[in-house]
Design a protein around this motif. Sequence first.
Motif, PDB file in Angstrom:
ATOM      1  N   LEU A  33       0.830  -1.206   0.000  1.00  8.54           N
ATOM      2  CA  LEU A  33       0.000   0.000   0.000  1.00  8.54           C
ATOM      3  C   LEU A  33       0.867   1.259   0.000  1.00  8.54           C
ATOM      4  N   SER A  34       2.132   1.118  -0.381  1.00  9.49           N
ATOM      5  CA  SER A  34       3.085   2.247  -0.452  1.00  9.49           C
ATOM      6  C   SER A  34       3.055   3.076   0.824  1.00  9.49           C
ATOM      7  N   GLN A  35       3.191   2.401   1.956  1.00 15.55           N
ATOM      8  CA  GLN A  35       3.106   3.154   3.211  1.00 15.55           C
ATOM      9  C   GLN A  35       4.476   3.656   3.662  1.00 15.55           C
ATOM     10  N   ASN A  36       4.653   4.964   3.618  1.00 17.31           N
ATOM     11  CA  ASN A  36       5.845   5.616   4.136  1.00 17.31           C
ATOM     12  C   ASN A  36       5.329   6.786   4.971  1.00 17.31           C
ATOM     13  N   PHE A  37       5.563   6.736   6.271  1.00 17.22           N
ATOM     14  CA  PHE A  37       4.926   7.708   7.150  1.00 17.22           C
ATOM     15  C   PHE A  37       5.813   8.918   7.433  1.00 17.22           C
ATOM     16  N   LEU A  38       5.152  10.044   7.665  1.00 17.92           N
ATOM     17  CA  LEU A  38       5.847  11.264   8.080  1.00 17.92           C
ATOM     18  C   LEU A  38       5.565  11.465   9.563  1.00 17.92           C
ATOM     19  N   LEU A  39       6.634  11.470  10.363  1.00 23.59           N
ATOM     20  CA  LEU A  39       6.434  11.594  11.814  1.00 23.59           C
ATOM     21  C   LEU A  39       6.775  13.007  12.292  1.00 23.59           C
ATOM     22  N   PRO A  64      -4.667   9.021   5.104  1.00 25.59           N
ATOM     23  CA  PRO A  64      -4.150   9.672   6.323  1.00 25.59           C
ATOM     24  C   PRO A  64      -3.187   8.788   7.117  1.00 25.59           C
ATOM     25  N   GLY A  65      -3.289   7.454   6.949  1.00 28.73           N
ATOM     26  CA  GLY A  65      -2.404   6.547   7.702  1.00 28.73           C
ATOM     27  C   GLY A  65      -2.515   6.825   9.188  1.00 28.73           C
ATOM     28  N   PRO A  66      -1.367   6.979   9.879  1.00 24.61           N
ATOM     29  CA  PRO A  66      -1.437   7.212  11.330  1.00 24.61           C
ATOM     30  C   PRO A  66      -1.882   8.635  11.700  1.00 24.61           C
ATOM     31  N   GLY A  67      -2.003   9.533  10.705  1.00 27.05           N
ATOM     32  CA  GLY A  67      -2.664  10.819  10.971  1.00 27.05           C
ATOM     33  C   GLY A  67      -1.774  12.037  11.200  1.00 27.05           C
ATOM     34  N   GLY A  68      -0.489  11.953  10.848  1.00 28.39           N
ATOM     35  CA  GLY A  68       0.402  13.116  11.055  1.00 28.39           C
ATOM     36  C   GLY A  68      -0.040  14.336  10.262  1.00 28.39           C
ATOM     37  N   LEU A  69      -0.249  14.131   8.957  1.00 22.10           N
ATOM     38  CA  LEU A  69      -0.661  15.245   8.092  1.00 22.10           C
ATOM     39  C   LEU A  69      -2.061  15.738   8.499  1.00 22.10           C
ATOM     40  N   THR A  70      -2.910  14.805   8.933  1.00 23.19           N
ATOM     41  CA  THR A  70      -4.274  15.154   9.372  1.00 23.19           C
ATOM     42  C   THR A  70      -4.202  16.139  10.543  1.00 23.19           C
ATOM     43  N   ARG A  89      -6.467  -0.927   9.503  1.00 22.16           N
ATOM     44  CA  ARG A  89      -5.651  -0.927  10.727  1.00 22.16           C
ATOM     45  C   ARG A  89      -5.503   0.474  11.315  1.00 22.16           C
ATOM     46  N   PHE A  90      -5.676   1.519  10.436  1.00 23.36           N
ATOM     47  CA  PHE A  90      -5.473   2.884  10.922  1.00 23.36           C
ATOM     48  C   PHE A  90      -6.718   3.467  11.601  1.00 23.36           C
ATOM     49  N   MET A  91      -7.848   2.759  11.494  1.00 25.83           N
ATOM     50  CA  MET A  91      -9.118   3.340  11.969  1.00 25.83           C
ATOM     51  C   MET A  91      -9.102   3.721  13.461  1.00 25.83           C
ATOM     52  N   ASP A 111     -11.265   3.226  -1.168  1.00 22.36           N
ATOM     53  CA  ASP A 111     -10.166   3.354  -2.130  1.00 22.36           C
ATOM     54  C   ASP A 111     -10.338   4.685  -2.857  1.00 22.36           C
ATOM     55  N   ILE A 112      -9.347   5.533  -2.778  1.00 24.73           N
ATOM     56  CA  ILE A 112      -9.469   6.871  -3.354  1.00 24.73           C
ATOM     57  C   ILE A 112      -9.651   6.824  -4.882  1.00 24.73           C
ATOM     58  N   LEU A 113      -9.215   5.707  -5.495  1.00 22.42           N
ATOM     59  CA  LEU A 113      -9.354   5.608  -6.951  1.00 22.42           C
ATOM     60  C   LEU A 113     -10.821   5.471  -7.375  1.00 22.42           C
ATOM     61  N   GLY A 140      -2.679  15.376   0.220  1.00 21.15           N
ATOM     62  CA  GLY A 140      -2.299  13.995   0.531  1.00 21.15           C
ATOM     63  C   GLY A 140      -0.822  13.721   0.334  1.00 21.15           C
ATOM     64  N   ASN A 141      -0.297  12.946   1.264  1.00 21.88           N
ATOM     65  CA  ASN A 141       1.009  12.329   1.073  1.00 21.88           C
ATOM     66  C   ASN A 141       0.681  11.009   0.388  1.00 21.88           C
ATOM     67  N   LEU A 142       0.656  11.069  -0.946  1.00 24.30           N
ATOM     68  CA  LEU A 142       0.068   9.986  -1.732  1.00 24.30           C
ATOM     69  C   LEU A 142       0.876   8.705  -1.700  1.00 24.30           C
ATOM     70  N   PRO A 143       0.156   7.569  -1.715  1.00 26.33           N
ATOM     71  CA  PRO A 143       0.868   6.301  -1.900  1.00 26.33           C
ATOM     72  C   PRO A 143       1.474   6.283  -3.307  1.00 26.33           C
ATOM     73  N   PHE A 144       2.759   5.965  -3.427  1.00 34.64           N
ATOM     74  CA  PHE A 144       3.434   5.974  -4.746  1.00 34.64           C
ATOM     75  C   PHE A 144       2.679   5.121  -5.760  1.00 34.64           C
TER      76      PHE A 144
HETATM   77  N1  SAM Z   1      -0.585  10.427   5.412  1.00 37.22           N
HETATM   78  C1  SAM Z   1       0.297   9.513   6.107  1.00 37.22           C
HETATM   79  C2  SAM Z   1       1.619  10.189   6.368  1.00 37.22           C
HETATM   80  O1  SAM Z   1       1.891  11.203   5.726  1.00 37.22           O
HETATM   81  O2  SAM Z   1       2.371   9.695   7.220  1.00 37.22           O
HETATM   82  C3  SAM Z   1       0.495   8.205   5.337  1.00 37.22           C
HETATM   83  C4  SAM Z   1       1.039   8.356   3.943  1.00 37.22           C
HETATM   84  S1  SAM Z   1       1.432   6.839   3.146  1.00 37.22           S
HETATM   85  C5  SAM Z   1       2.612   7.382   1.949  1.00 37.22           C
HETATM   86  C6  SAM Z   1       0.052   6.487   2.064  1.00 37.22           C
HETATM   87  C7  SAM Z   1      -1.258   6.145   2.772  1.00 37.22           C
HETATM   88  O3  SAM Z   1      -2.255   5.925   1.771  1.00 37.22           O
HETATM   89  C8  SAM Z   1      -1.233   4.899   3.622  1.00 37.22           C
HETATM   90  O4  SAM Z   1      -1.900   5.140   4.820  1.00 37.22           O
HETATM   91  C9  SAM Z   1      -1.991   3.849   2.774  1.00 37.22           C
HETATM   92  O5  SAM Z   1      -2.643   2.862   3.544  1.00 37.22           O
HETATM   93  C10 SAM Z   1      -2.990   4.736   2.068  1.00 37.22           C
HETATM   94  N2  SAM Z   1      -3.464   4.193   0.780  1.00 37.22           N
HETATM   95  C11 SAM Z   1      -2.796   3.409  -0.118  1.00 37.22           C
HETATM   96  N3  SAM Z   1      -3.554   3.168  -1.207  1.00 37.22           N
HETATM   97  C12 SAM Z   1      -4.727   3.815  -0.998  1.00 37.22           C
HETATM   98  C13 SAM Z   1      -5.920   3.953  -1.754  1.00 37.22           C
HETATM   99  N4  SAM Z   1      -6.035   3.374  -2.960  1.00 37.22           N
HETATM  100  N5  SAM Z   1      -6.940   4.688  -1.249  1.00 37.22           N
HETATM  101  C14 SAM Z   1      -6.822   5.284  -0.020  1.00 37.22           C
HETATM  102  N6  SAM Z   1      -5.712   5.193   0.744  1.00 37.22           N
HETATM  103  C15 SAM Z   1      -4.684   4.480   0.267  1.00 37.22           C
END
Ligand code: SAM
Length: 345
Positions: A33-39, A64-70, A89-91, A111-113, A140-144
């Motif tokens: 899910l391209s998860q890279n968090f900003l702390l 939002p993941g763990p919610g830093g940007l939020t 898991r982030f809920m 799913d944002i798509l 958004g800090n978008l998933p790559f």
């Molecule tokens: N916003 C957080 C931060 O900055 O630390 C997390 C950023 S992380 C790069 C990408 C986040 O997008 C993850 O939480 C991931 O689970 C979520 N994600 C991945 N694919 C997604 C999708 N198709 N729709 C919604 N969220 C998605």
Amino acid sequence: MAATQKLACYRLPPLPTIGEIIKLYNLRAEKQLSQNFLLDMRLTDKIVRQAGNLKDAHVCEVGPGPGGLTRSILKAGAADVLVVEKDTRFMPGLQLLSEAAPGRMRIAHGDILTYRLEKGFPAHIAKTWEDVPPNLHIIGNLPFSVSTPLIIKWLEQMSNRTGSFMFGRTRLTLTFQKEVAERLTASTGSRQRSRLSVMAQYLCTVKSCFTIPGRAFVPKPIVDVGVVHFTPLAQPQIQQPFKLVEKIVKNAFQFRRKHCRRGLEMLFPECQRQELTEELLRSADVDPTLRPTEISISEFRALADAYSKLCEENQGLIDYEFREELKLKHQAKRRSGSSHKGLHL
Ligand code: SAM
């Protein structure tokens, strides 16, 4: 006194840090899910500042993941933050944050798509397209893994004024792999100029804000990250359907290092290729020896207008795809080859 009160209403009550949230809920990053968090809250605050004034704003935050940007978005004074997250898991962590900002944060699992953003916000916030942008932002800090298909989808919606662009010229502040960010903002003639540069810049003012080094993320991705801000133009620079512009740009960039004529030729069936390519280039007044990277947006506009006119005059041209013609040719060749074999038997 009034100013102190104003500031106080944006402040969030004491919460566990993002690092503690990750530990508390055992949020191991999922590569898929391209998860890279900003702390680092200074960095998330800096991203949010690029969006402009968020006081009383409606915001959609992607992933939002763990919610830093939020937290930074809420601290900046947004009145209504809709977060769309795919990973359940982030809920619980997001729920904690939502309770700390009562009535200001909505959580959507999705799913944002495919998420229907047009249904996510009240109709009264809409502005007409030519008016100033609405007080609605996408951040958004978008998933790559989804950033390129997502921005293409949003550009198409921008062109059609659908999705979140039903509310007017909704602004976007998003992160991309540095290389993609460079392509989005590349000017005519530059090395990074690509399809994405033209598609984004004919519809928006695209601004490269700053680069975040990969080491700022947990876990650290192998690339750096660029923050890009988009403001849709009141008057798009090309006034043709998105799919038509996309087709021309895709064909033009097909042979990146060759003269643009080489790629543009493929817009036309083999039997009319020479004649129609010449007509296209002549009526658009575009030099056939330009490289695709050297074609300006106004030249792409002229090409799109000329191609649209040719499509009106030549039935079926709009649906022509040279790859389809090539496929049919190969199939016919294979068939005739096997029937020959049949004869020998
Ligand atoms: N916003 C957080 C931060 O900055 O630390 C997390 C950023 S992380 C790069 C990408 C986040 O997008 C993850 O939480 C991931 O689970 C979520 N994600 C991945 N694919 C997604 C999708 N198709 N729709 C919604 N969220 C998605």
